[in-house]
Scaffold this motif. Structure first.
Motif, PDB file in Angstrom:
ATOM      1  N   SER A 188      37.026 -57.278  65.259  1.00 19.66           N
ATOM      2  CA  SER A 188      38.121 -56.356  64.910  1.00 19.66           C
ATOM      3  C   SER A 188      39.011 -56.175  66.152  1.00 19.66           C
ATOM      4  CB  SER A 188      37.569 -55.018  64.430  1.00 19.66           C
ATOM      5  OG  SER A 188      36.839 -54.388  65.452  1.00 19.66           O
ATOM      6  N   PRO A 189      40.275 -55.821  65.951  1.00 16.99           N
ATOM      7  CA  PRO A 189      41.186 -55.681  67.092  1.00 16.99           C
ATOM      8  C   PRO A 189      40.610 -54.765  68.174  1.00 16.99           C
ATOM      9  CG  PRO A 189      42.407 -55.625  65.045  1.00 16.99           C
ATOM     10  CD  PRO A 189      40.967 -55.622  64.660  1.00 16.99           C
ATOM     11  N   PHE A 190      40.756 -55.174  69.400  1.00 15.45           N
ATOM     12  CA  PHE A 190      40.339 -54.442  70.620  1.00 15.45           C
ATOM     13  C   PHE A 190      38.824 -54.386  70.828  1.00 15.45           C
ATOM     14  CE2 PHE A 190      44.053 -52.226  68.658  1.00 15.45           C
ATOM     15  CZ  PHE A 190      45.028 -52.836  69.433  1.00 15.45           C
ATOM     16  N   GLN A 191      38.073 -55.035  69.955  1.00 13.04           N
ATOM     17  CA  GLN A 191      36.604 -55.005  70.097  1.00 13.04           C
ATOM     18  C   GLN A 191      36.173 -55.856  71.292  1.00 13.04           C
ATOM     19  OE1 GLN A 191      34.271 -57.339  67.221  1.00 13.04           O
ATOM     20  NE2 GLN A 191      33.317 -55.416  66.593  1.00 13.04           N
ATOM     21  N   GLY A 246      30.994 -58.568  58.562  1.00 13.20           N
ATOM     22  CA  GLY A 246      31.789 -59.734  58.186  1.00 13.20           C
ATOM     23  C   GLY A 246      32.913 -59.828  59.189  1.00 13.20           C
ATOM     24  N   PRO A 247      33.537 -60.997  59.288  1.00 12.98           N
ATOM     25  CA  PRO A 247      34.638 -61.135  60.239  1.00 12.98           C
ATOM     26  C   PRO A 247      35.820 -60.260  59.849  1.00 12.98           C
ATOM     27  CG  PRO A 247      34.520 -63.043  58.794  1.00 12.98           C
ATOM     28  CD  PRO A 247      33.309 -62.216  58.494  1.00 12.98           C
ATOM     29  N   TYR A 248      36.500 -59.712  60.843  1.00 10.67           N
ATOM     30  CA  TYR A 248      37.802 -59.079  60.588  1.00 10.67           C
ATOM     31  C   TYR A 248      38.774 -60.188  60.199  1.00 10.67           C
ATOM     32  CZ  TYR A 248      42.536 -57.683  61.521  1.00 10.67           C
ATOM     33  OH  TYR A 248      43.887 -57.487  61.387  1.00 10.67           O
ATOM     34  N   ILE A 249      39.551 -59.947  59.140  1.00 13.41           N
ATOM     35  CA  ILE A 249      40.589 -60.909  58.728  1.00 13.41           C
ATOM     36  C   ILE A 249      41.889 -60.124  58.572  1.00 13.41           C
ATOM     37  CG2 ILE A 249      41.288 -62.598  56.970  1.00 13.41           C
ATOM     38  CD1 ILE A 249      38.301 -62.899  56.215  1.00 13.41           C
ATOM     39  N   SER A 250      42.947 -60.607  59.166  1.00 15.53           N
ATOM     40  CA  SER A 250      44.175 -59.798  59.160  1.00 15.53           C
ATOM     41  C   SER A 250      44.818 -59.779  57.768  1.00 15.53           C
ATOM     42  CB  SER A 250      45.157 -60.313  60.210  1.00 15.53           C
ATOM     43  OG  SER A 250      45.645 -61.558  59.798  1.00 15.53           O
ATOM     44  N   HIS A 251      45.575 -58.722  57.537  1.00 14.86           N
ATOM     45  CA  HIS A 251      46.322 -58.572  56.277  1.00 14.86           C
ATOM     46  C   HIS A 251      47.795 -58.441  56.633  1.00 14.86           C
ATOM     47  CE1 HIS A 251      48.043 -56.865  52.665  1.00 14.86           C
ATOM     48  NE2 HIS A 251      46.927 -57.132  52.012  1.00 14.86           N
ATOM     49  N   LYS A 252      48.618 -59.181  55.905  1.00  9.37           N
ATOM     50  CA  LYS A 252      50.037 -59.293  56.298  1.00  9.37           C
ATOM     51  C   LYS A 252      50.788 -57.955  56.250  1.00  9.37           C
ATOM     52  CE  LYS A 252      51.459 -60.976  51.704  1.00  9.37           C
ATOM     53  NZ  LYS A 252      51.436 -59.656  51.104  1.00  9.37           N
ATOM     54  N   HIS A 302      48.827 -57.000  61.430  1.00 13.51           N
ATOM     55  CA  HIS A 302      49.065 -58.282  60.741  1.00 13.51           C
ATOM     56  C   HIS A 302      49.018 -59.486  61.671  1.00 13.51           C
ATOM     57  CE1 HIS A 302      53.247 -58.539  62.206  1.00 13.51           C
ATOM     58  NE2 HIS A 302      53.160 -57.234  62.181  1.00 13.51           N
ATOM     59  N   ASP A 303      49.342 -59.276  62.973  1.00 18.36           N
ATOM     60  CA  ASP A 303      49.361 -60.440  63.875  1.00 18.36           C
ATOM     61  C   ASP A 303      48.130 -60.493  64.782  1.00 18.36           C
ATOM     62  OD1 ASP A 303      50.002 -58.265  65.346  1.00 18.36           O
ATOM     63  OD2 ASP A 303      51.873 -59.062  66.183  1.00 18.36           O
ATOM     64  N   GLN A 304      47.104 -59.735  64.457  1.00 16.22           N
ATOM     65  CA  GLN A 304      45.873 -59.782  65.266  1.00 16.22           C
ATOM     66  C   GLN A 304      45.017 -60.972  64.841  1.00 16.22           C
ATOM     67  OE1 GLN A 304      44.829 -57.630  67.718  1.00 16.22           O
ATOM     68  NE2 GLN A 304      46.653 -56.354  67.631  1.00 16.22           N
ATOM     69  N   GLN A 305      44.255 -61.477  65.806  1.00 14.18           N
ATOM     70  CA  GLN A 305      43.385 -62.636  65.517  1.00 14.18           C
ATOM     71  C   GLN A 305      42.226 -62.270  64.603  1.00 14.18           C
ATOM     72  OE1 GLN A 305      41.767 -64.370  69.027  1.00 14.18           O
ATOM     73  NE2 GLN A 305      43.293 -65.993  68.999  1.00 14.18           N
ATOM     74  N   ASN A 306      41.807 -63.223  63.785  1.00 14.46           N
ATOM     75  CA  ASN A 306      40.632 -63.002  62.932  1.00 14.46           C
ATOM     76  C   ASN A 306      39.343 -63.115  63.747  1.00 14.46           C
ATOM     77  OD1 ASN A 306      42.340 -62.838  60.759  1.00 14.46           O
ATOM     78  ND2 ASN A 306      41.950 -64.932  60.047  1.00 14.46           N
ATOM     79  N   GLY A 307      38.294 -62.468  63.239  1.00 10.91           N
ATOM     80  CA  GLY A 307      36.964 -62.688  63.809  1.00 10.91           C
ATOM     81  C   GLY A 307      36.499 -64.096  63.478  1.00 10.91           C
ATOM     82  N   THR A 308      35.420 -64.550  64.130  1.00 13.41           N
ATOM     83  CA  THR A 308      35.006 -65.939  63.918  1.00 13.41           C
ATOM     84  C   THR A 308      33.704 -66.037  63.117  1.00 13.41           C
ATOM     85  OG1 THR A 308      33.649 -66.119  65.914  1.00 13.41           O
ATOM     86  CG2 THR A 308      36.017 -66.591  66.158  1.00 13.41           C
ATOM     87  N   TYR A 338      42.230 -57.992  52.829  1.00 14.64           N
ATOM     88  CA  TYR A 338      42.729 -58.909  53.864  1.00 14.64           C
ATOM     89  C   TYR A 338      43.296 -60.122  53.160  1.00 14.64           C
ATOM     90  CZ  TYR A 338      37.869 -60.158  52.878  1.00 14.64           C
ATOM     91  OH  TYR A 338      36.690 -60.429  52.227  1.00 14.64           O
ATOM     92  N   ASP A 339      44.039 -60.958  53.909  1.00 15.33           N
ATOM     93  CA  ASP A 339      44.728 -62.094  53.303  1.00 15.33           C
ATOM     94  C   ASP A 339      43.730 -63.142  52.778  1.00 15.33           C
ATOM     95  OD1 ASP A 339      47.167 -60.957  53.896  1.00 15.33           O
ATOM     96  OD2 ASP A 339      47.401 -62.032  55.798  1.00 15.33           O
ATOM     97  N   ASN A 340      44.102 -63.762  51.659  1.00 13.44           N
ATOM     98  CA  ASN A 340      43.353 -64.892  51.068  1.00 13.44           C
ATOM     99  C   ASN A 340      41.922 -64.546  50.664  1.00 13.44           C
ATOM    100  OD1 ASN A 340      45.604 -66.569  51.639  1.00 13.44           O
ATOM    101  ND2 ASN A 340      44.903 -66.699  53.771  1.00 13.44           N
ATOM    102  N   LYS A 341      41.655 -63.268  50.369  1.00 10.87           N
ATOM    103  CA  LYS A 341      40.292 -62.856  49.976  1.00 10.87           C
ATOM    104  C   LYS A 341      39.880 -63.640  48.718  1.00 10.87           C
ATOM    105  CE  LYS A 341      37.899 -58.605  48.577  1.00 10.87           C
ATOM    106  NZ  LYS A 341      38.217 -58.432  47.146  1.00 10.87           N
ATOM    107  N   ILE A 342      38.692 -64.235  48.773  1.00  9.63           N
ATOM    108  CA  ILE A 342      38.258 -65.047  47.640  1.00  9.63           C
ATOM    109  C   ILE A 342      37.790 -64.144  46.490  1.00  9.63           C
ATOM    110  CG2 ILE A 342      37.680 -67.180  48.859  1.00  9.63           C
ATOM    111  CD1 ILE A 342      34.790 -66.183  49.042  1.00  9.63           C
TER     112      ILE A 342
END
Ligand code: SAM
Length: 352
Positions: free
Chosen positions: A208-211, A234-240, A245-251, A312-316
């Motif tokens: 998550s951001p700043f973690q 679960g990984p943080y995934i950004s949402h537009k 919105h411009d933070q990196q996703n977790g891996t 978050y974006d592209n959630k399955i």
């Protein structure tokens, strides 16, 4: 692998706990070799308690209205781009009916913090599910409510409650949430749920951001002291449409390493391979299972609503993620030596 890491792994297996510096060292040295080693021991620990069994939970995302404004979440109240929806009790019961016939024996009702579902509405829904499905577990994930509210829902028949703590570091918590939300209130809620008698799940987003890795180590120490029955990571995934919105996703790699560590810390833990993990990698959930997870939560929500529960974006929400594709999920689990069972899958501390 260096001897310090090897010693930490041995200690994790035998003592089920490391100190903060040891956790940080493991997290900072996340290599394929380390992940494979930890996954190997995590599988042995999981096997002891659960054999090759995987529990499934039918996830019903019943409202995407939310009064909160968490900076990372797509259903935050400030997102005006989202079409909002609520499911009626009848909608929810028909999700349960479909789920029951597919073999689900746990229903998870998850939603934003939506005042429309006050105690009267919510106890009415829980009571109906309890009456229709006496052999099923009911899990709630409705966010922060009062002690009295949690008690009423428990009395109505709910058994479990998922409330991720999000981060155990209060400064980090304030970087992720507006000042109307506090870590101490979140922790009070978790303690209240536990004292009422729920099986409780906490958890956090990986990356998550700043973690920082120190913060993740604090999450692990908190989990060790709180002793939850379930942990959702679960990984943080950004949402537009969020401030992040411009933070990196977790891996995937960090999430897999943490799944193995959690399994070794708490061998009997109910530990899902989450939707977010399946979103960042097409076989993410299989990899999660092989790292030590033992729960999968396919989506039972009405198909035309799934896209609107947009955390978050592209959630399955289709394919193996969908409850109606359970046979395909079963086959995929069989291919990796696991078996989906028709079972409530309650927490049990006793090795089989
Ligand atoms: N309102 C309830 C609560 O607060 O627990 C349940 C719904 S909330 C949307 C469920 C979880 O989604 C949160 O605990 C959070 O960790 C996760 N989540 C939200 N936004 C996310 C994102 N952008 N990436 C990954 N997970 C996210």
């Amino acid at each position: 692998m260096n001897t310090i890491l090897k010693t930490s792994i041995d200690k994790l297996i035998s003592h089920k706990l490391l100190c903060k510096e040891e956790f940080v060292a493991l997290l900072n040295n996340n290599s394929k070799e380390l992940r494979n080693e930890l996954a190997h021991y995590a599988q042995i620990a999981k096997q002891k308690h659960f054999g090759n069994q995987i529990y499934i939970r039918g996830l019903i995302e019943f409202t995407n209205h939310c009064k909160n404004d968490c900076y990372y979440c797509g259903i935050r109240c400030s997102n005006r781009q989202l079409t909002r929806y609520r499911l009626t009790k009848e909608n929810i019961l028909s999700c349960c009916e479909e789920g029951y016939s597919l073999g689900f024996r746990t229903f998870v009702l998850q939603g934003g913090e939506d005042a429309y579902y006050d105690d009267e509405q919510m106890t009415n829904i829980v009571t109906s599910i309890r009456n229709h499905y006496p052999d099923c577990a009911i899990t709630l994930s409705l966010g922060e409510r009062s002690y009295e509210s949690y008690q009423k829902l428990y009395n109505a028949g709910a058994n479990r409650y998922l409330l991720r703590h999000e981060t155990a570091n209060s400064e980090h918590y304030q970087m992720l949430h507006p000042t109307t939300m506090t870590l101490s209130n979140r922790m009070d809620c978790l303690n209240n749920l536990k004292s009422i008698g729920y099986q409780v799940g906490c958890g956090f987003m990986v990356g998550s951001p700043f973690q920082t890795t120190e913060m993740i180590a604090e999450d692990l120490l908190f989990i060790q002291s709180f002793k939850p029955e379930m942990v959702g990571i679960g990984p943080y995934i950004s949402h537009k449409d969020t401030p992040f919105h411009d933070q990196q996703n977790g891996t995937l790699e960090d999430t897999l390493l943490l799944i193995s560590i959690l399994r070794l810390m708490r061998p009997a833990l109910l530990l899902p391979a989450t939707t977010a993990l399946g979103t960042i990698a097409s076989n993410g959930r299989e990899q999660g299972i092989l790292a030590g997870a033992n729960v999968i939560m396919p989506n039972l929500s009405p198909i035309d609503r799934r896209e609107q529960y947009s955390l978050y974006d592209n959630k399955i929400g289709t394919g193996d993620e969908a409850a109606e594709c359970i046979q395909s999920l079963r086959n995929h689990m069989q291919n990796i030596g696991h078996e989906i069972v028709v079972d409530r899958g309650d927490y049990s501390n006793l090795p089989k």
